[in-house]
Design a protein around this motif. Structure first.
Motif, PDB file in Angstrom:
ATOM      1  N   THR A 280       0.841  -1.212   0.000  1.00  0.00           N
ATOM      2  CA  THR A 280       0.000   0.000   0.000  1.00  0.00           C
ATOM      3  C   THR A 280       0.868   1.250   0.000  1.00  0.00           C
ATOM      4  O   THR A 280       0.595   2.214  -0.707  1.00  0.00           O
TER       5      THR A 280
ATOM      6  N   SER B  88       2.384   2.030  -3.403  1.00  0.00           N
ATOM      7  CA  SER B  88       1.399   2.622  -4.319  1.00  0.00           C
ATOM      8  C   SER B  88       1.146   4.090  -3.971  1.00  0.00           C
ATOM      9  O   SER B  88       1.039   4.938  -4.854  1.00  0.00           O
TER      10      SER B  88
ATOM     11  N   ALA C 236       7.529  -8.197  -8.283  1.00  0.00           N
ATOM     12  CA  ALA C 236       8.203  -9.481  -8.496  1.00  0.00           C
ATOM     13  C   ALA C 236       7.476 -10.318  -9.542  1.00  0.00           C
ATOM     14  O   ALA C 236       8.068 -11.197 -10.165  1.00  0.00           O
ATOM     15  N   GLY C 237       6.167 -10.062  -9.716  1.00  0.00           N
ATOM     16  CA  GLY C 237       5.392 -10.856 -10.669  1.00  0.00           C
ATOM     17  C   GLY C 237       4.687 -12.022  -9.985  1.00  0.00           C
ATOM     18  O   GLY C 237       4.453 -13.069 -10.572  1.00  0.00           O
ATOM     19  N   ARG C 238       4.374 -11.838  -8.694  1.00  0.00           N
ATOM     20  CA  ARG C 238       3.737 -12.918  -7.949  1.00  0.00           C
ATOM     21  C   ARG C 238       2.240 -13.032  -8.175  1.00  0.00           C
ATOM     22  O   ARG C 238       1.656 -14.077  -7.859  1.00  0.00           O
ATOM     23  N   THR C 239       1.626 -11.991  -8.660  1.00  0.00           N
ATOM     24  CA  THR C 239       0.169 -12.042  -8.839  1.00  0.00           C
ATOM     25  C   THR C 239      -0.162 -11.861 -10.321  1.00  0.00           C
ATOM     26  O   THR C 239       0.624 -11.304 -11.079  1.00  0.00           O
TER      27      THR C 239
ATOM     28  N   ARG D 112      -1.951  -4.355  -9.253  1.00  0.00           N
ATOM     29  CA  ARG D 112      -2.599  -3.033  -9.328  1.00  0.00           C
ATOM     30  C   ARG D 112      -1.857  -2.142 -10.332  1.00  0.00           C
ATOM     31  O   ARG D 112      -0.618  -2.125 -10.370  1.00  0.00           O
TER      32      ARG D 112
ATOM     33  N   HIS E  83       7.214  -5.338   1.218  1.00  0.00           N
ATOM     34  CA  HIS E  83       6.565  -5.822   2.435  1.00  0.00           C
ATOM     35  C   HIS E  83       7.641  -6.193   3.467  1.00  0.00           C
ATOM     36  O   HIS E  83       8.722  -6.669   3.079  1.00  0.00           O
TER      37      HIS E  83
ATOM     38  N   ARG F  41       6.266   0.019   7.256  1.00  0.00           N
ATOM     39  CA  ARG F  41       5.302   0.441   8.293  1.00  0.00           C
ATOM     40  C   ARG F  41       5.721  -0.199   9.608  1.00  0.00           C
ATOM     41  O   ARG F  41       6.265  -1.317   9.630  1.00  0.00           O
TER      42      ARG F  41
ATOM     43  N   LEU G 287      -2.006 -15.979   5.655  1.00  0.00           N
ATOM     44  CA  LEU G 287      -0.596 -15.800   5.292  1.00  0.00           C
ATOM     45  C   LEU G 287      -0.412 -15.781   3.784  1.00  0.00           C
ATOM     46  O   LEU G 287       0.716 -15.709   3.304  1.00  0.00           O
TER      47      LEU G 287
ATOM     48  N   ARG H 266      -0.272 -17.569   0.081  1.00  0.00           N
ATOM     49  CA  ARG H 266      -0.083 -18.885  -0.539  1.00  0.00           C
ATOM     50  C   ARG H 266       1.266 -19.510  -0.212  1.00  0.00           C
ATOM     51  O   ARG H 266       1.421 -20.720  -0.202  1.00  0.00           O
ATOM     52  N   MET H 267       2.284 -18.685   0.065  1.00  0.00           N
ATOM     53  CA  MET H 267       3.660 -19.185   0.050  1.00  0.00           C
ATOM     54  C   MET H 267       4.011 -20.098   1.209  1.00  0.00           C
ATOM     55  O   MET H 267       4.974 -20.829   1.145  1.00  0.00           O
TER      56      MET H 267
ATOM     57  N   ARG I 160      -6.762 -17.734   2.366  1.00  0.00           N
ATOM     58  CA  ARG I 160      -7.133 -16.575   1.531  1.00  0.00           C
ATOM     59  C   ARG I 160      -5.937 -16.254   0.625  1.00  0.00           C
ATOM     60  O   ARG I 160      -4.865 -15.893   1.100  1.00  0.00           O
TER      61      ARG I 160
ATOM     62  N   ARG J 107      -8.242 -10.069  -2.652  1.00  0.00           N
ATOM     63  CA  ARG J 107      -7.044  -9.281  -2.391  1.00  0.00           C
ATOM     64  C   ARG J 107      -7.419  -8.139  -1.467  1.00  0.00           C
ATOM     65  O   ARG J 107      -8.537  -7.639  -1.492  1.00  0.00           O
TER      66      ARG J 107
ATOM     67  N   LYS K  22      -8.327  -8.046   9.937  1.00  0.00           N
ATOM     68  CA  LYS K  22      -8.512  -9.352  10.586  1.00  0.00           C
ATOM     69  C   LYS K  22      -8.176  -9.306  12.065  1.00  0.00           C
ATOM     70  O   LYS K  22      -8.756 -10.044  12.867  1.00  0.00           O
TER      71      LYS K  22
HETATM   72  C1  3Y8 Z   1       2.437  -9.045  -5.779  1.00  0.00           C
HETATM   73  C2  3Y8 Z   1       0.430  -6.574  -5.718  1.00  0.00           C
HETATM   74  C3  3Y8 Z   1      -1.421  -2.145  -3.080  1.00  0.00           C
HETATM   75  C4  3Y8 Z   1      -0.756  -3.202  -2.230  1.00  0.00           C
HETATM   76  C5  3Y8 Z   1      -1.777  -4.072  -1.516  1.00  0.00           C
HETATM   77  C6  3Y8 Z   1      -0.150  -4.351   2.182  1.00  0.00           C
HETATM   78  C7  3Y8 Z   1      -1.615  -4.580   1.808  1.00  0.00           C
HETATM   79  C8  3Y8 Z   1      -3.326  -5.606   0.326  1.00  0.00           C
HETATM   80  C9  3Y8 Z   1      -2.762  -7.501   2.790  1.00  0.00           C
HETATM   81  C10 3Y8 Z   1      -4.670 -11.439   4.617  1.00  0.00           C
HETATM   82  C11 3Y8 Z   1      -3.307 -10.992   4.384  1.00  0.00           C
HETATM   83  C12 3Y8 Z   1      -0.478 -11.304   2.475  1.00  0.00           C
HETATM   84  C13 3Y8 Z   1      -0.339 -11.191   0.926  1.00  0.00           C
HETATM   85  C14 3Y8 Z   1      -1.358  -9.244   1.690  1.00  0.00           C
HETATM   86  C15 3Y8 Z   1      -1.768  -7.937   1.744  1.00  0.00           C
HETATM   87  C16 3Y8 Z   1      -1.806  -5.520   0.622  1.00  0.00           C
HETATM   88  C17 3Y8 Z   1      -1.039  -5.102  -0.644  1.00  0.00           C
HETATM   89  C18 3Y8 Z   1      -1.197  -6.926   0.832  1.00  0.00           C
HETATM   90  C19 3Y8 Z   1      -1.576 -10.265   2.782  1.00  0.00           C
HETATM   91  C20 3Y8 Z   1      -0.362  -7.786  -3.473  1.00  0.00           C
HETATM   92  C21 3Y8 Z   1       0.491  -7.706  -4.720  1.00  0.00           C
HETATM   93  C22 3Y8 Z   1       1.401  -8.738  -4.707  1.00  0.00           C
HETATM   94  C23 3Y8 Z   1       1.209  -9.465  -3.517  1.00  0.00           C
HETATM   95  C24 3Y8 Z   1       2.010 -10.664  -3.130  1.00  0.00           C
HETATM   96  C25 3Y8 Z   1       1.376 -11.437  -2.027  1.00  0.00           C
HETATM   97  C26 3Y8 Z   1       2.158 -12.645  -1.495  1.00  0.00           C
HETATM   98  C27 3Y8 Z   1       1.384 -12.891  -0.169  1.00  0.00           C
HETATM   99  C28 3Y8 Z   1       1.068 -11.477   0.328  1.00  0.00           C
HETATM  100  C29 3Y8 Z   1      -1.403 -11.989   0.193  1.00  0.00           C
HETATM  101  C30 3Y8 Z   1      -0.850  -6.640  -6.557  1.00  0.00           C
HETATM  102  C31 3Y8 Z   1      -1.850  -7.977  -3.751  1.00  0.00           C
HETATM  103  C32 3Y8 Z   1      -0.852 -12.709   2.907  1.00  0.00           C
HETATM  104  C33 3Y8 Z   1       0.808 -10.863   3.200  1.00  0.00           C
HETATM  105  O1  3Y8 Z   1       0.184 -15.898  -4.416  1.00  0.00           O
HETATM  106  C34 3Y8 Z   1       1.272 -15.385  -4.032  1.00  0.00           C
HETATM  107  O2  3Y8 Z   1       2.402 -15.845  -4.317  1.00  0.00           O
HETATM  108  C35 3Y8 Z   1       1.142 -14.153  -3.187  1.00  0.00           C
HETATM  109  C36 3Y8 Z   1       2.190 -13.850  -2.407  1.00  0.00           C
HETATM  110  C37 3Y8 Z   1       3.629 -12.330  -1.305  1.00  0.00           C
HETATM  111  C38 3Y8 Z   1       2.207 -13.619   0.883  1.00  0.00           C
HETATM  112  C39 3Y8 Z   1       2.261 -15.102   0.683  1.00  0.00           C
HETATM  113  O3  3Y8 Z   1       3.148 -15.676   1.314  1.00  0.00           O
HETATM  114  O4  3Y8 Z   1       1.410 -15.622  -0.085  1.00  0.00           O
HETATM  115  N1  3Y8 Z   1       1.256 -10.600  -0.840  1.00  0.00           N
HETATM  116  N2  3Y8 Z   1       0.187  -8.955  -2.790  1.00  0.00           N
HETATM  117  C40 3Y8 Z   1       3.677  -8.226  -5.497  1.00  0.00           C
HETATM  118  C41 3Y8 Z   1       4.779  -8.489  -6.517  1.00  0.00           C
HETATM  119  O5  3Y8 Z   1       4.593  -9.281  -7.453  1.00  0.00           O
HETATM  120  O6  3Y8 Z   1       5.862  -7.849  -6.364  1.00  0.00           O
HETATM  121  O7  3Y8 Z   1      -1.210  -7.747  -7.019  1.00  0.00           O
HETATM  122  O8  3Y8 Z   1      -1.440  -5.559  -6.761  1.00  0.00           O
HETATM  123  C42 3Y8 Z   1      -0.120  -6.514  -2.654  1.00  0.00           C
HETATM  124  C43 3Y8 Z   1      -0.741  -6.410  -1.318  1.00  0.00           C
HETATM  125  N3  3Y8 Z   1      -1.022  -7.419  -0.540  1.00  0.00           N
HETATM  126  O9  3Y8 Z   1      -0.692  -1.576  -3.922  1.00  0.00           O
HETATM  127  O10 3Y8 Z   1      -2.618  -1.874  -2.892  1.00  0.00           O
HETATM  128  O11 3Y8 Z   1       0.371  -3.300   1.812  1.00  0.00           O
HETATM  129  O12 3Y8 Z   1       0.438  -5.257   2.831  1.00  0.00           O
HETATM  130  N4  3Y8 Z   1      -0.616  -9.768   0.700  1.00  0.00           N
HETATM  131  C44 3Y8 Z   1       0.633 -10.558   4.693  1.00  0.00           C
HETATM  132  O13 3Y8 Z   1       0.492  -9.381   5.029  1.00  0.00           O
HETATM  133  O14 3Y8 Z   1       0.605 -11.518   5.469  1.00  0.00           O
HETATM  134  C45 3Y8 Z   1      -3.022 -10.802   2.917  1.00  0.00           C
HETATM  135  O15 3Y8 Z   1      -5.285 -12.299   3.878  1.00  0.00           O
HETATM  136  O16 3Y8 Z   1      -5.355 -11.039   5.700  1.00  0.00           O
END
Ligand code: 3Y8
Ligand code: NAP
Length: 249
Positions: free
Chosen positions: A11, A14, A32-35, A39, A73, A99, A134, A136-137, A153, A173, A206
């Motif tokens: 966040t 962004s 990184a290209g994880r999703t 956004r 993060h 943060r 947490l 997926r990882m 989730r 998300r 949460k």
């Molecule tokens: C790819 C970029 C934005 C950023 C938004 C923040 C908030 C929403 C909450 C729950 C916890 C979790 C997870 C989470 C949150 C924000 C933020 C945050 C947690 C996106 C994003 C990318 C990722 C990667 C992803 C991880 C995963 C973690 C889901 C985009 C949406 C659990 C972290 O499938 C996978 O491989 C996903 C992996 C790393 C951790 C994990 O181990 O699975 N984030 N999340 C980034 C990249 O490619 O470089 O798709 O837009 C970003 C955000 N996720 O700009 O609004 O700022 O933290 N992300 C945790 O906190 O524990 C969800 O469910 O309550």
């Protein structure tokens, strides 16, 4: 003329991209290209790894980057370590935008653990419905406690079914809302929540929902922060870049 690389995925990253675009700064945000559908951003985006420290240092030099902002993060420890080292090698200024960790408040029932292994161990005991927030990882580690029903989730639908015998999967998300997370926890009769100490507002719902429902939270402490210069606010980055933060952020 500055050229700023933002290591994104949060966040705060962004919000920084918006502030730099508003100021006409030359910046690029890196994922990184994880999703599947990250956004969109108001600055150019690049997606994918750099190829370790050497790859990032070469990229910084080749692209003429002047400032590196690590806004990843708090659990993206590898990337943050690479950022410090690569900026040093390439002679690029570096700051981390992150943060502060969450701190337990009145009514919170937190069990602090140092890492995912500690979180798995903390779930020893009779079957419960556990919200594993947490992503997926780290899911597979919890197969060591198969007695629970896990609520998962993920940001994107997984190619393969998660390797936990009893689970429900929600594709969503953040940022999340307290109402939404309360509803989810009630629907799944959650008895315990597992969370990373991510800090920030995007995943805090949460914790507030768990507090309201009187649920225990297994809280995973974040890894050590490698950066020497850290700020918790976009204004701190703007001042570091030489902007007056008085224009508001
Ligand atoms: C790819 C970029 C934005 C950023 C938004 C923040 C908030 C929403 C909450 C729950 C916890 C979790 C997870 C989470 C949150 C924000 C933020 C945050 C947690 C996106 C994003 C990318 C990722 C990667 C992803 C991880 C995963 C973690 C889901 C985009 C949406 C659990 C972290 O499938 C996978 O491989 C996903 C992996 C790393 C951790 C994990 O181990 O699975 N984030 N999340 C980034 C990249 O490619 O470089 O798709 O837009 C970003 C955000 N996720 O700009 O609004 O700022 O933290 N992300 C945790 O906190 O524990 C969800 O469910 O309550
Ligand atoms: P990580 O384990 O620290 O990094 C592993 C490798 O992924 C890095 O060495 C790098 O590959 C690549 N990488 C990571 N972040 C990158 C970025 N922003 N741009 C380009 N390459 C990147 O990272 P992670 O925990 O998998 O996190 C990946 C992304 O998801 C980050 O953008 C992070 O901000 C975001 N995110 C993570 C979490 C979390 O819980 N970990 C939560 C929310 C968002 P190379 O070595 O090839 O350069």
């Amino acid at each position: 003329m500055s050229h700023i690389l933002i290591l994104g995925g949060t966040t705060e990253a962004s919000a920084l991209a918006v502030a730099l675009a508003e100021r006409g700064e030359r910046a690029i945000l890196s994922y990184a290209g994880r999703t599947d559908r990250p956004r969109s951003q108001p600055v150019p985006v690049r997606i994918g790894g750099f190829g370790g420290v050497a790859g990032l240092a070469a990229w910084l030099r080749d692209e003429g980057v002047t400032h590196l902002v690590d806004a990843t993060h708090p659990f993206a420890a590898t990337m943050s370590g690479h950022a410090v080292e690569a900026a040093e090698r390439a002679g690029v200024r570096h700051i981390m935008l992150t943060r502060p960790p969450w701190v337990a408040g009145e009514g919170d029932r937190w069990i602090h653990v140092p890492d995912v292994t500690g979180a798995v161990a903390a779930l020893e005991g009779p079957p419960r419905n556990v919200m594993l927030a947490l992503g997926r990882m780290h899911v597979e580690a919890f197969a060591a406690q198969p007695q629970h029903h896990y609520l998962l989730r993920f940001v994107d639908a997984p190619a393969l079914a998660p390797g936990l015998p009893r689970h429900s999967l929600v594709i969503d998300r953040g940022p999340f809302t307290v109402e939404g997370d309360m509803r989810l926890m009630r629907e799944h009769a959650i008895g315990c929540v597992v969370s990373k100490n991510a800090g920030g507002s995007g995943a805090e719902a949460k914790l507030i929902a768990a507090r309201g429902l009187g649920l225990p939270v297994v809280m995973i402490d974040r890894p050590p922060c490698p950066a020497a210069r850290v700020t918790h606010a976009v204004a701190g980055v703007l001042e570091w870049l030489g902007h007056s933060a008085l224009r508001g952020v």
